[in-house]
Motif scaffolding. Structure first.
Motif, PDB file in Angstrom:
ATOM      1  N   ALA A 227       1.148  61.588   4.256  1.00 20.29           N
ATOM      2  CA  ALA A 227       2.387  61.026   3.724  1.00 20.29           C
ATOM      3  C   ALA A 227       2.137  60.323   2.405  1.00 20.29           C
ATOM      4  O   ALA A 227       1.024  59.878   2.111  1.00 20.29           O
ATOM      5  N   LEU A 228       3.198  60.217   1.618  1.00 19.60           N
ATOM      6  CA  LEU A 228       3.216  59.397   0.411  1.00 19.60           C
ATOM      7  C   LEU A 228       4.183  58.245   0.664  1.00 19.60           C
ATOM      8  O   LEU A 228       5.239  58.433   1.279  1.00 19.60           O
ATOM      9  N   ILE A 229       3.817  57.054   0.198  1.00 22.40           N
ATOM     10  CA  ILE A 229       4.664  55.883   0.391  1.00 22.40           C
ATOM     11  C   ILE A 229       4.977  55.275  -0.973  1.00 22.40           C
ATOM     12  O   ILE A 229       4.061  54.830  -1.678  1.00 22.40           O
ATOM     13  N   ALA A 230       6.244  55.300  -1.333  1.00 24.61           N
ATOM     14  CA  ALA A 230       6.690  54.700  -2.594  1.00 24.61           C
ATOM     15  C   ALA A 230       7.124  53.263  -2.311  1.00 24.61           C
ATOM     16  O   ALA A 230       8.069  53.032  -1.549  1.00 24.61           O
ATOM     17  N   ASN A 231       6.449  52.323  -2.905  1.00 23.49           N
ATOM     18  CA  ASN A 231       6.660  50.906  -2.631  1.00 23.49           C
ATOM     19  C   ASN A 231       7.390  50.237  -3.803  1.00 23.49           C
ATOM     20  O   ASN A 231       7.300  50.674  -4.944  1.00 23.49           O
ATOM     21  N   ARG A 232       8.093  49.172  -3.489  1.00 21.12           N
ATOM     22  CA  ARG A 232       8.719  48.288  -4.476  1.00 21.12           C
ATOM     23  C   ARG A 232       9.823  48.963  -5.294  1.00 21.12           C
ATOM     24  O   ARG A 232       9.870  48.847  -6.520  1.00 21.12           O
ATOM     25  N   LEU A 233      10.691  49.686  -4.615  1.00 23.98           N
ATOM     26  CA  LEU A 233      11.875  50.200  -5.293  1.00 23.98           C
ATOM     27  C   LEU A 233      12.851  49.047  -5.523  1.00 23.98           C
ATOM     28  O   LEU A 233      12.980  48.151  -4.679  1.00 23.98           O
ATOM     29  N   VAL A 234      13.532  49.090  -6.662  1.00 25.45           N
ATOM     30  CA  VAL A 234      14.605  48.128  -6.910  1.00 25.45           C
ATOM     31  C   VAL A 234      15.674  48.342  -5.842  1.00 25.45           C
ATOM     32  O   VAL A 234      16.142  49.470  -5.645  1.00 25.45           O
ATOM     33  N   PRO A 235      16.072  47.305  -5.101  1.00 25.17           N
ATOM     34  CA  PRO A 235      17.077  47.483  -4.034  1.00 25.17           C
ATOM     35  C   PRO A 235      18.397  48.003  -4.588  1.00 25.17           C
ATOM     36  O   PRO A 235      18.819  47.646  -5.692  1.00 25.17           O
ATOM     37  N   LYS A 236      19.050  48.867  -3.801  1.00 23.06           N
ATOM     38  CA  LYS A 236      20.376  49.331  -4.170  1.00 23.06           C
ATOM     39  C   LYS A 236      21.405  48.264  -3.764  1.00 23.06           C
ATOM     40  O   LYS A 236      21.332  47.721  -2.675  1.00 23.06           O
ATOM     41  N   ALA A 237      22.323  47.957  -4.643  1.00 23.85           N
ATOM     42  CA  ALA A 237      23.357  46.971  -4.324  1.00 23.85           C
ATOM     43  C   ALA A 237      24.593  47.250  -5.150  1.00 23.85           C
ATOM     44  O   ALA A 237      24.511  47.419  -6.365  1.00 23.85           O
ATOM     45  N   ARG A 238      25.753  47.316  -4.505  1.00 19.94           N
ATOM     46  CA  ARG A 238      27.006  47.566  -5.211  1.00 19.94           C
ATOM     47  C   ARG A 238      27.572  46.294  -5.822  1.00 19.94           C
ATOM     48  O   ARG A 238      28.498  46.363  -6.628  1.00 19.94           O
ATOM     49  N   LEU A 239      27.067  45.163  -5.396  1.00 24.92           N
ATOM     50  CA  LEU A 239      27.664  43.894  -5.820  1.00 24.92           C
ATOM     51  C   LEU A 239      26.851  43.208  -6.914  1.00 24.92           C
ATOM     52  O   LEU A 239      27.032  42.015  -7.152  1.00 24.92           O
ATOM     53  N   TRP A 240      25.961  43.963  -7.557  1.00 24.04           N
ATOM     54  CA  TRP A 240      25.224  43.351  -8.665  1.00 24.04           C
ATOM     55  C   TRP A 240      26.201  42.892  -9.755  1.00 24.04           C
ATOM     56  O   TRP A 240      27.096  43.628 -10.171  1.00 24.04           O
ATOM     57  N   GLN A 241      25.988  41.716 -10.211  1.00 22.85           N
ATOM     58  CA  GLN A 241      26.829  41.166 -11.268  1.00 22.85           C
ATOM     59  C   GLN A 241      25.972  40.392 -12.252  1.00 22.85           C
ATOM     60  O   GLN A 241      24.822  40.071 -11.961  1.00 22.85           O
ATOM     61  N   GLY A 242      26.525  40.088 -13.392  1.00 23.74           N
ATOM     62  CA  GLY A 242      25.807  39.311 -14.380  1.00 23.74           C
ATOM     63  C   GLY A 242      25.030  40.196 -15.334  1.00 23.74           C
ATOM     64  O   GLY A 242      25.029  41.428 -15.235  1.00 23.74           O
ATOM     65  N   PRO A 243      24.306  39.578 -16.277  1.00 23.12           N
ATOM     66  CA  PRO A 243      23.604  40.336 -17.328  1.00 23.12           C
ATOM     67  C   PRO A 243      22.488  41.227 -16.795  1.00 23.12           C
ATOM     68  O   PRO A 243      22.100  42.185 -17.456  1.00 23.12           O
ATOM     69  N   ALA A 244      21.952  40.918 -15.594  1.00 20.11           N
ATOM     70  CA  ALA A 244      20.836  41.719 -15.063  1.00 20.11           C
ATOM     71  C   ALA A 244      21.305  42.963 -14.335  1.00 20.11           C
ATOM     72  O   ALA A 244      20.505  43.857 -14.041  1.00 20.11           O
ATOM     73  N   ALA A 245      22.599  43.044 -14.018  1.00 21.80           N
ATOM     74  CA  ALA A 245      23.094  44.142 -13.191  1.00 21.80           C
ATOM     75  C   ALA A 245      22.840  45.503 -13.836  1.00 21.80           C
ATOM     76  O   ALA A 245      22.388  46.449 -13.181  1.00 21.80           O
ATOM     77  N   SER A 246      23.127  45.629 -15.128  1.00 25.63           N
ATOM     78  CA  SER A 246      22.934  46.906 -15.817  1.00 25.63           C
ATOM     79  C   SER A 246      21.457  47.305 -15.817  1.00 25.63           C
ATOM     80  O   SER A 246      21.119  48.475 -15.599  1.00 25.63           O
ATOM     81  N   TRP A 247      20.593  46.326 -16.063  1.00 29.44           N
ATOM     82  CA  TRP A 247      19.149  46.608 -16.071  1.00 29.44           C
ATOM     83  C   TRP A 247      18.682  47.089 -14.701  1.00 29.44           C
ATOM     84  O   TRP A 247      17.918  48.061 -14.595  1.00 29.44           O
ATOM     85  N   LEU A 248      19.156  46.440 -13.627  1.00 29.86           N
ATOM     86  CA  LEU A 248      18.745  46.811 -12.281  1.00 29.86           C
ATOM     87  C   LEU A 248      19.212  48.219 -11.926  1.00 29.86           C
ATOM     88  O   LEU A 248      18.461  49.008 -11.344  1.00 29.86           O
ATOM     89  N   ARG A 249      20.449  48.547 -12.297  1.00 28.07           N
ATOM     90  CA  ARG A 249      20.957  49.895 -12.006  1.00 28.07           C
ATOM     91  C   ARG A 249      20.173  50.950 -12.782  1.00 28.07           C
ATOM     92  O   ARG A 249      19.829  52.008 -12.247  1.00 28.07           O
ATOM     93  N   THR A 250      19.872  50.661 -14.039  1.00 26.87           N
ATOM     94  CA  THR A 250      19.106  51.614 -14.855  1.00 26.87           C
ATOM     95  C   THR A 250      17.705  51.804 -14.290  1.00 26.87           C
ATOM     96  O   THR A 250      17.206  52.939 -14.201  1.00 26.87           O
TER      97      THR A 250
END
Length: 387
Positions: A227-250
Motif C-alpha cells: 500500500a501507499l499512504i498519503a499523509n497530511r492532506l489539507v482537510p476538505k471543508a465547505r465552510l472555509w472563510q477568511g483570507p486563508a480559504a482560497s489558499w487552502l482550497r488551491t
C-alpha cells in the motif's frame, strides 16, 4: 506472523503511522510489537513513553522498542571480525591488509535488521511493525543481506584452502553461520505472505517522484509493497472563510491532482490521512488516526495483495518474452546487461543481478522495451545477441 515495514522520505510522518497501525492492531485484541530502526528514535515521542532495546508494554497487547544499532555493533561484531582477521593473517597477509579486508560497510544496519528478526521470533506477536529510517537508508538496509552474503562468499572462497588451523576452522564456521543467517533474512524479506512494505508520502510532486523510484527499487529487490499512504492532506471543508480559504482550497486541489496521477500510475491502493490540528500522541490519539487511515479495513488483511513475481516468461512463436515487473518512471536511468546466466538490471543507480530462468540461458536477447507491466525482453534461439 506478519511483518510490516514503514518507510518514506524523511519528515512525511512514517513513525506516527507505524505507531498508529500497531496501536489499531493491538486494540483489536492481537499482540503487536512496533520497533524503530530509525536513528532519530522518535517512536518514543509518538507514544509519550520511554522505550529501550527490549520490548516494553505501552498499552494492552501493544509493545514497543528501539533498536540501538551502535550498541549491537559494539557487542556482536568484534568477535567475528577478529576471527576473520586471523584467517587473513594466517594466509600470510600483513596486519594492515588483514585489517582492511575485515571492514564490512553497513554492518550496523545489518545487525539492526537481524535484531528485528530476533525480536520477531522471540515474542508472541501477531504482527511486528517496523518504523524504518528514511527511504534511502531503508533501501540500503533491505539490500544488505544479499550484498553481504556475496561478500562473505568471496571471502569464504578465497580462504577455503587455508582451513588448517583450529582458529581458521572456527572462523569458517562463523562465516558459514552468518551466511545461513543472511539467507534466512533474505527469505523473510522477500516472502509476500509474511513481509510487506507500506510507503508513506506527502502529496507533493517531488515526494511522489521519489516514491515511484522507491517502488521500482523495491521490486528490483523482490520486496513486496502492499500500500501507499498519503499523509497530511489539507482537510476538505465547505465552510472555509477568511483570507486563508482560497489558499487552502488551491492547496487541496493541487494535492488531489498529484494523488490522481499517482493512483493512475500504480496498481497499489493509495490511502489518505488528513492533516490534524493537534499532533497525535498516545495510544488513543493514534488509534483515532488509524481509524481514519484504514476506514474499517483490517490493517493486517485488508491491504494484502498477491505478490507479482519479478520475472515471468511466455512464448511468442519461436521466441520467448521475459517480463521484469518493475514500475518505471518516464525518463528513468535504465541499463540492462547480460552477464553469463544473469541479467544485470540497473534502475536509477540501483543494480541487481537477476538469475535468468533455466530455459532462457541458451537463448540470446535480441530486443527490449518497456510497457505498463515493466521491462519486456525478447529472447531468440540461435541468434547473435545485439548490443
Amino acid at each position: 506472523m506478519r511483518i510490516l515495514l514503514f518507510t518514506g522520505k524523511g519528515g512525511v510522518g512514517k513513525t506516527t503511522l507505524a505507531a498508529a497501525t500497531a496501536a489499531r492492531i493491538a486494540a483489536s485484541g492481537r499482540k503487536a510489537l512496533v520497533v524503530s530502526t530509525d536513528p532519530a528514535h522518535s517512536l518514543a515521542d509518538a507514544f509519550g513513553a520511554v522505550l529501550g532495546a527490549e520490548p516494553s508494554e505501552v498499552d494492552t497487547s501493544l509493545y514497543a522498542a528501539h533498536v540501538d544499532a551502535r550498541s549491537l555493533v559494539d557487542r556482536s561484531w568484534p568477535q567475528l571480525r577478529d576471527q576473520l582477521r586471523g584467517v587473513f593473517a594466517g594466509a600470510g597477509l600483513d596486519e594492515l591488509d588483514a585489517e582492511e579486508l575485515t571492514v564490512l560497510p553497513g554492518v550496523d544496519e545489518l545487525l539492526a535488521l537481524s535484531e528485528v528478526a530476533r525480536l520477531a521470533e522471540s515474542g508472541p506477536w501477531d504482527v511486528v511493525v517496523v518504523d524504518c529510517g528514511p527511504t534511502a537508508e531503508t533501501l540500503r538496509l533491505l539490500a544488505l543481506p544479499e550484498a553481504i552474503a556475496g561478500y562473505l562468499d568471496r571471502v569464504f572462497g578465497a580462504a577455503r584452502g587455508m582451513f588448517a588451523s583450529a582458529q581458521v576452522r572456527s572462523a569458517a564456521k562463523s562465516i558459514s553461520t552468518l551466511a545461513t543467517h543472511l539467507a534466512g533474512l533474505r527469505a523473510v524479506l522477500t516472502d509476500p505472505s509474511m513481509t510487506s512494505v507500506r510507503l508513506v508520502l506527502t502529496p507533493e510532486r517531488l515526494v511522489v517522484a521519489e516514491t515511484r523510484r522507491t517502488l521500482a527499487a523495491l521490486a528490483l529487490r523482490g520486496v513486496h509493497v502492499d500500500a501507499l499512504i498519503a499523509n497530511r492532506l489539507v482537510p476538505k471543508a465547505r465552510l472555509w472563510q477568511g483570507p486563508a480559504a482560497s489558499w487552502l482550497r488551491t492547496r487541496r486541489s493541487e494535492q488531489d491532482a498529484v494523488l490522481s496521477e499517482l493512483d493512475a500510475s500504480t496498481p497499489l491502493s493509495v490511502h489518505v490521512v488528513e492533516h490534524r490540528a493537534a499532533e497525535p500522541i498516545g495510544s488513543r490519539a493514534l488509534i483515532d488516526l488509524a481509524d481514519e487511515l484504514y476506514a474499517g479495513i483490517d490493517p493486517l488483511d485488508g491491504l494484502r495483495r498477491p505478490g507479482v513475481p519479478l520475472l515471468s516468461v511466455r512464448a511468442d512463436g519461436d521466441d520467448c518474452l521475459l517480463t521484469v515487473a518493475l514500475p518505471l518512471l518516464d525518463g528513468c536511468d535504465l541499463d540492462l546487461v547480460r552477464v553469463g546466466d544473469d541479467l544485470a538490471v540497473t534502475v536509477d543507480g540501483v543494480r541487481r543481478l537477476v538469475a535468468l530462468p533455466l530455459m532462457l540461458r541458451r537463448y540470446t536477447v535480441i530486443d527490449a522495451e518497456a510497457d505498463g507491466a515493466g521491462l519486456v525482453l525478447r529472447f531468440a534461439p540461435g541468434q547473435e545477441e545485439r548490443p
